[in-house]
Design an enzyme around this catalytic site. Structure first.
Site, PDB file in Angstrom:
ATOM      1  N   ARG A 145       0.907  -1.260   0.099  1.00 24.23           N
ATOM      2  CA  ARG A 145      -0.061  -0.078   0.111  1.00 24.23           C
ATOM      3  C   ARG A 145       0.974   1.335   0.014  1.00 24.23           C
ATOM      4  NH1 ARG A 145      -4.231  -2.033   4.645  1.00 24.23           N
ATOM      5  NH2 ARG A 145      -5.335  -3.415   2.963  1.00 24.23           N
ATOM      6  N   CYS A 146       2.009   1.274  -0.755  1.00 23.47           N
ATOM      7  CA  CYS A 146       3.065   2.328  -0.865  1.00 23.47           C
ATOM      8  C   CYS A 146       2.813   2.974  -1.978  1.00 23.47           C
ATOM      9  CB  CYS A 146       4.234   1.543  -0.554  1.00 23.47           C
ATOM     10  SG  CYS A 146       5.418   2.722  -0.604  1.00 23.47           S
TER      11      CYS A 146
END
Length: 181
Positions: free
Chosen positions: A59-60
């Site tokens: 989730r970066c």
């Protein structure tokens, strides 16, 4: 450091080596992760060729680098490079389980390079590999930090998150380590 955290950290250190030895020597000689598939992922398996160890997060803003890491793996693995993905929630951007991470990486990026189970890469709970790297001045400041080990397991180079797998400097470093094997 809290006593419980310190004791947990000490338990992760190799039993037969003094604490001072942790900062020296080659990575493959001592570090084992747990594979995302279960079982050990021992860096000794990759000795003799360069290894690119990358702490990852699903989730970066840099998550699209999985595509480039897979391309590196496909391009260079026949010549001896191993890419190892190390999912980590150290920067609070990883899914909650190894199964979710594995599914995410396979479905979205067709990742088939070796990956570890979720581990800490910073702080008192950091995996011993990252403690060893930090003792040499190499520590991830964010997700997708790349640590290139040479064929002897020594740190040849490291690259911060914004350096993509397509970057000419990263590729030149990989080529140089391949020539040294």
């Amino acid at each position: 450091m809290h006593r419980r955290s310190f004791l947990a950290f000490i338990a992760l250190l190799p039993a037969a080596r003094p604490l001072a030895a942790l900062a020296t020597g080659a990575a493959p000689d001592r570090f084992t992760f747990r594979s995302i598939d279960g079982g050990p992922l021992d860096l000794r398996t990759f000795r003799g060729g360069p290894v690119l160890v990358v702490n990852t997060a699903s989730r970066c803003g840099f998550t699209s680098q999985f595509e480039g890491l897979q391309a590196l793996w496909e391009q260079y693995r026949a010549r001896g490079l191993t890419v190892v993905g190390v999912p980590s929630a150290s920067f609070r951007q990883e899914l909650s389980s190894a199964a979710e991470v594995k599914d995410f990486c396979e479905v979205n990026f067709s990742v088939d390079f070796p990956m570890t189970d979720l581990v800490a890469v910073t702080g008192p709970e950091a995996h011993p590999f990252y403690v060893w790297a930090a003792a040499q001045g190499v520590a991830p400041a964010w997700n997708f930090h790349k640590i290139l080990l040479d064929s002897q397991g020594l740190i040849a180079a490291d690259f911060p998150a914004p350096v993509t797998p397509e970057d000419p400097q990263l590729r030149a470093a990989i080529e140089a380590t391949l020539l040294g094997t």
